[in-house]
Design a protein around this motif. Structure first.
Motif, PDB file in Angstrom:
ATOM      1  N   ILE A 118       2.709  13.365   6.844  1.00  0.00           N
ATOM      2  CA  ILE A 118       2.574  11.921   7.027  1.00  0.00           C
ATOM      3  C   ILE A 118       3.759  11.449   7.859  1.00  0.00           C
ATOM      4  CG2 ILE A 118       2.377   9.670   5.880  1.00  0.00           C
ATOM      5  CD1 ILE A 118       1.623  11.330   3.316  1.00  0.00           C
ATOM      6  N   PHE A 119       3.484  10.833   8.996  1.00  0.00           N
ATOM      7  CA  PHE A 119       4.529  10.312   9.880  1.00  0.00           C
ATOM      8  C   PHE A 119       4.507   8.787   9.820  1.00  0.00           C
ATOM      9  CE2 PHE A 119       3.852  14.543  11.400  1.00  0.00           C
ATOM     10  CZ  PHE A 119       5.087  14.960  11.867  1.00  0.00           C
ATOM     11  N   VAL A 120       5.636   8.185   9.459  1.00  0.00           N
ATOM     12  CA  VAL A 120       5.694   6.739   9.257  1.00  0.00           C
ATOM     13  C   VAL A 120       6.350   6.072  10.461  1.00  0.00           C
ATOM     14  CG1 VAL A 120       6.563   4.885   7.789  1.00  0.00           C
ATOM     15  CG2 VAL A 120       5.739   7.006   6.760  1.00  0.00           C
ATOM     16  N   CYS A 121       5.619   5.113  11.062  1.00  0.00           N
ATOM     17  CA  CYS A 121       6.074   4.440  12.288  1.00  0.00           C
ATOM     18  C   CYS A 121       7.338   3.624  12.071  1.00  0.00           C
ATOM     19  CB  CYS A 121       4.967   3.523  12.816  1.00  0.00           C
ATOM     20  SG  CYS A 121       3.435   4.378  13.222  1.00  0.00           S
ATOM     21  N   HIS A 122       7.390   2.845  10.997  1.00  0.00           N
ATOM     22  CA  HIS A 122       8.607   2.161  10.576  1.00  0.00           C
ATOM     23  C   HIS A 122       8.435   1.736   9.126  1.00  0.00           C
ATOM     24  CE1 HIS A 122       6.233  -1.237  12.393  1.00  0.00           C
ATOM     25  NE2 HIS A 122       6.686  -1.899  11.347  1.00  0.00           N
ATOM     26  N   SER A 123       9.453   1.117   8.558  1.00  0.00           N
ATOM     27  CA  SER A 123       9.488   0.972   7.102  1.00  0.00           C
ATOM     28  C   SER A 123       9.131  -0.408   6.570  1.00  0.00           C
ATOM     29  CB  SER A 123      10.862   1.402   6.570  1.00  0.00           C
ATOM     30  OG  SER A 123      11.088   2.753   6.898  1.00  0.00           O
ATOM     31  N   HIS A 124       8.417  -1.233   7.370  1.00  0.00           N
ATOM     32  CA  HIS A 124       7.811  -2.427   6.795  1.00  0.00           C
ATOM     33  C   HIS A 124       6.694  -2.001   5.840  1.00  0.00           C
ATOM     34  CE1 HIS A 124       9.213  -5.196  10.314  1.00  0.00           C
ATOM     35  NE2 HIS A 124      10.104  -5.155   9.332  1.00  0.00           N
ATOM     36  N   TYR A 125       6.373  -2.859   4.886  1.00  0.00           N
ATOM     37  CA  TYR A 125       5.464  -2.446   3.816  1.00  0.00           C
ATOM     38  C   TYR A 125       4.083  -2.061   4.316  1.00  0.00           C
ATOM     39  CZ  TYR A 125       2.501  -6.641   3.650  1.00  0.00           C
ATOM     40  OH  TYR A 125       1.580  -7.612   3.952  1.00  0.00           O
ATOM     41  N   ASP A 126       3.618  -2.688   5.429  1.00  0.00           N
ATOM     42  CA  ASP A 126       2.271  -2.387   5.916  1.00  0.00           C
ATOM     43  C   ASP A 126       2.207  -1.052   6.655  1.00  0.00           C
ATOM     44  OD1 ASP A 126       3.876  -3.897   7.782  1.00  0.00           O
ATOM     45  OD2 ASP A 126       2.148  -4.069   9.094  1.00  0.00           O
ATOM     46  N   HIS A 127       3.295  -0.306   6.617  1.00  0.00           N
ATOM     47  CA  HIS A 127       3.320   1.041   7.188  1.00  0.00           C
ATOM     48  C   HIS A 127       3.736   2.076   6.147  1.00  0.00           C
ATOM     49  CE1 HIS A 127       2.856  -0.234  11.451  1.00  0.00           C
ATOM     50  NE2 HIS A 127       3.383  -1.345  10.973  1.00  0.00           N
ATOM     51  N   VAL A 128       4.758   1.762   5.355  1.00  0.00           N
ATOM     52  CA  VAL A 128       5.359   2.793   4.510  1.00  0.00           C
ATOM     53  C   VAL A 128       4.957   2.711   3.043  1.00  0.00           C
ATOM     54  CG1 VAL A 128       7.467   1.527   3.862  1.00  0.00           C
ATOM     55  CG2 VAL A 128       7.551   4.016   4.109  1.00  0.00           C
ATOM     56  N   MET A 129       4.472   1.576   2.570  1.00  0.00           N
ATOM     57  CA  MET A 129       4.354   1.351   1.131  1.00  0.00           C
ATOM     58  C   MET A 129       3.590   2.449   0.394  1.00  0.00           C
ATOM     59  SD  MET A 129       3.040  -2.015  -0.967  1.00  0.00           S
ATOM     60  CE  MET A 129       1.281  -1.682  -0.888  1.00  0.00           C
ATOM     61  N   ASP A 130       2.444   2.883   0.930  1.00  0.00           N
ATOM     62  CA  ASP A 130       1.619   3.877   0.238  1.00  0.00           C
ATOM     63  C   ASP A 130       1.963   5.318   0.596  1.00  0.00           C
ATOM     64  OD1 ASP A 130       0.078   1.974  -1.142  1.00  0.00           O
ATOM     65  OD2 ASP A 130      -1.301   1.748   0.540  1.00  0.00           O
ATOM     66  N   SER A 131       2.811   5.509   1.584  1.00  0.00           N
ATOM     67  CA  SER A 131       3.051   6.865   2.093  1.00  0.00           C
ATOM     68  C   SER A 131       3.551   7.835   1.022  1.00  0.00           C
ATOM     69  CB  SER A 131       4.021   6.810   3.273  1.00  0.00           C
ATOM     70  OG  SER A 131       3.462   6.056   4.329  1.00  0.00           O
ATOM     71  N   PRO A 132       4.525   7.445   0.176  1.00  0.00           N
ATOM     72  CA  PRO A 132       4.959   8.394  -0.855  1.00  0.00           C
ATOM     73  C   PRO A 132       3.845   8.762  -1.832  1.00  0.00           C
ATOM     74  CG  PRO A 132       6.598   6.665  -0.552  1.00  0.00           C
ATOM     75  CD  PRO A 132       5.375   6.234   0.199  1.00  0.00           C
ATOM     76  N   LEU A 133       3.011   7.798  -2.204  1.00  0.00           N
ATOM     77  CA  LEU A 133       1.923   8.089  -3.144  1.00  0.00           C
ATOM     78  C   LEU A 133       0.881   9.006  -2.501  1.00  0.00           C
ATOM     79  CD1 LEU A 133       0.651   7.727  -5.891  1.00  0.00           C
ATOM     80  CD2 LEU A 133      -0.383   5.589  -5.081  1.00  0.00           C
ATOM     81  N   VAL A 134       0.577   8.768  -1.215  1.00  0.00           N
ATOM     82  CA  VAL A 134      -0.347   9.661  -0.507  1.00  0.00           C
ATOM     83  C   VAL A 134       0.235  11.067  -0.473  1.00  0.00           C
ATOM     84  CG1 VAL A 134      -1.501  10.151   1.686  1.00  0.00           C
ATOM     85  CG2 VAL A 134      -1.299   7.785   0.898  1.00  0.00           C
ATOM     86  N   ALA A 135       1.538  11.166  -0.224  1.00  0.00           N
ATOM     87  CA  ALA A 135       2.197  12.475  -0.201  1.00  0.00           C
ATOM     88  C   ALA A 135       2.091  13.153  -1.566  1.00  0.00           C
ATOM     89  CB  ALA A 135       3.666  12.322   0.208  1.00  0.00           C
ATOM     90  N   LYS A 136       2.304  12.388  -2.623  1.00  0.00           N
ATOM     91  CA  LYS A 136       2.210  12.943  -3.974  1.00  0.00           C
ATOM     92  C   LYS A 136       0.809  13.457  -4.267  1.00  0.00           C
ATOM     93  CE  LYS A 136       5.722  10.567  -6.756  1.00  0.00           C
ATOM     94  NZ  LYS A 136       5.930   9.621  -7.885  1.00  0.00           N
ATOM     95  N   GLN A 137      -0.199  12.657  -3.924  1.00  0.00           N
ATOM     96  CA  GLN A 137      -1.570  12.991  -4.295  1.00  0.00           C
ATOM     97  C   GLN A 137      -2.169  14.090  -3.421  1.00  0.00           C
ATOM     98  OE1 GLN A 137      -3.863   9.361  -4.608  1.00  0.00           O
ATOM     99  NE2 GLN A 137      -2.737   8.663  -6.389  1.00  0.00           N
ATOM    100  N   THR A 138      -1.569  14.329  -2.257  1.00  0.00           N
ATOM    101  CA  THR A 138      -2.114  15.347  -1.348  1.00  0.00           C
ATOM    102  C   THR A 138      -1.182  16.538  -1.154  1.00  0.00           C
ATOM    103  OG1 THR A 138      -1.154  14.282   0.603  1.00  0.00           O
ATOM    104  CG2 THR A 138      -3.384  13.577  -0.059  1.00  0.00           C
ATOM    105  N   LYS A 139       0.061  16.408  -1.681  1.00  0.00           N
ATOM    106  CA  LYS A 139       1.098  17.433  -1.495  1.00  0.00           C
ATOM    107  C   LYS A 139       1.517  17.588  -0.027  1.00  0.00           C
ATOM    108  CE  LYS A 139       0.050  20.162  -5.627  1.00  0.00           C
ATOM    109  NZ  LYS A 139      -0.389  18.977  -6.343  1.00  0.00           N
TER     110      LYS A 139
END
Length: 343
Positions: A118-139
């Motif tokens: 998962i590559f995050v463009c920048h850290s505003h919530y509409d880009h990064v908020m779900d990224s850690p959870l997606v990483a957790k659920q997909t490894k």
């Protein structure tokens, strides 16, 4: 019957009622979509690509904002993965956090079952908020700036599941090669007296961010573009409507995912330079506009253009279509969960 005493009272109440009605009217207008998608019907593929991905091909799936899944049938990579999309009222007046059930439903519906990064463009919530959870659920592994990694740490991701960006250094994942390029965020704007401009004294998320938090706690932390190569073909994903002059001078791509939010609200010279530094320089065969949708609406509903409160989708598209028609660049729009084989 209007008495001598009641008439002045009603007269005094009229201005308050009038101004309240005016406020409600303009609020209603401001919260309407800034364009009509039916006008651009011919730019949507209107195909449900459910067949297996042909060998050597890359398929893209769009989830709104700058959330794009790339899949070659063996490996999947994702930008951002913003799926929860809290409402405008919750975002403005409450604290926000990922919705695990929504994230899981998107993962299942989109068949995100081979995700490696998962590559995050920048850290505003509409880009990064779900990224850690997606990483957790997909490894999958989370790639981002220091700010993005602090969001990951706050969500409980382990260090080995995260990697800090090294702009300019290619990363190989399956048959994809991703190069992170430093970029700029869309110019700051002001709505209802508030601005999204980064505080120069606090440009980054400096410690682990534990949710729920206010939307403003998600600090930009630098903005990045992604140059992605697969075989002989190249893709560039640019989430924000801005540019670094000369950054793409030595790059040519087949497909450009181009953020167009607020393009028409910028001064004409900026619009011209933005187009020159992106489309004219990269010379893509196919341009796919992104970050045009109202991300306060859930992904369970069809995407709609950004609100009139802060954008003008129709004007953005008219500018892009006029310029690309002159230069014979194909343009396609994608609905939520809609897919397209890029090459």
């Amino acid at each position: 019957m209007i008495t001598k005493t009641s008439f002045p009272k009603k007269l005094k109440l009229f201005p308050s009622f009038f101004y309240l009605s005016l406020i409600l009217f303009y609020s209603h207008c401001a919260l309407r979509p800034s364009g009509t998608l039916s006008q651009y019907d011919s730019y949507f593929p209107h195909e449900s690509t459910i067949s297996s991905i042909p060998k050597g091909k890359v398929r893209a799936t769009f989830f709104g904002t700058a959330s794009i899944l790339l899949d070659d049938g063996e490996t999947q990579i994702l930008t951002d993965g913003f799926f929860s999309r809290p409402s405008l009222w919750k975002t403005a007046f409450s604290k926000i956090e990922s919705d695990p059930s929504t994230v899981q439903s998107v993962i299942e519906k989109a068949k995100i079952d081979r995700l490696q990064a998962i590559f995050v463009c920048h850290s505003h919530y509409d880009h990064v908020m779900d990224s850690p959870l997606v990483a957790k659920q997909t490894k999958a592994k989370l790639f981002g700036s220091t700010s993005t990694l602090n969001v990951g740490i706050g969500a409980g991701l382990l260090p080995e599941q995260m990697q800090k960006f090294q702009p300019g250094k290619p990363i190989t994942i399956g048959k994809f090669t991703i190069t992170v390029l430093e970029s700029k965020h869309t110019p700051p704007f002001r709505i209802l007296g508030k601005t999204n401009a980064t505080d120069p004294n606090h440009p980054n998320i400096e410690s682990p961010l534990k949710t729920p938090v206010k939307a403003t706690d998600y600090i930009e932390g630098g903005t990045f573009d992604f140059l992605i190569q697969h075989g002989k073909n190249k893709i560039l994903i640019k989430s924000s409507t801005n540019f670094v002059e000369g950054a793409f001078d030595k790059i040519k791509v087949d497909v450009l995912f181009l953020g167009i939010a607020q393009l028409s609200l910028q001064p004409i010279p900026f619009q011209e330079q933005f187009y020159k530094q992106t489309v004219q320089t990269l010379k893509p065969k196919l341009l796919i506009p992104i970050h045009w949708d109202n991300f306060f609406k859930p992904l369970s509903e069809p995407l709609e253009p950004n609100l009139r409160l802060g954008d003008d989708f129709d004007a953005n598209m008219k500018y892009i279509l006029k310029r690309t028609e002159e230069e014979k660049v194909e343009v396609q729009l994608l609905q939520g969960f809609e897919t397209i084989d890029l090459f």
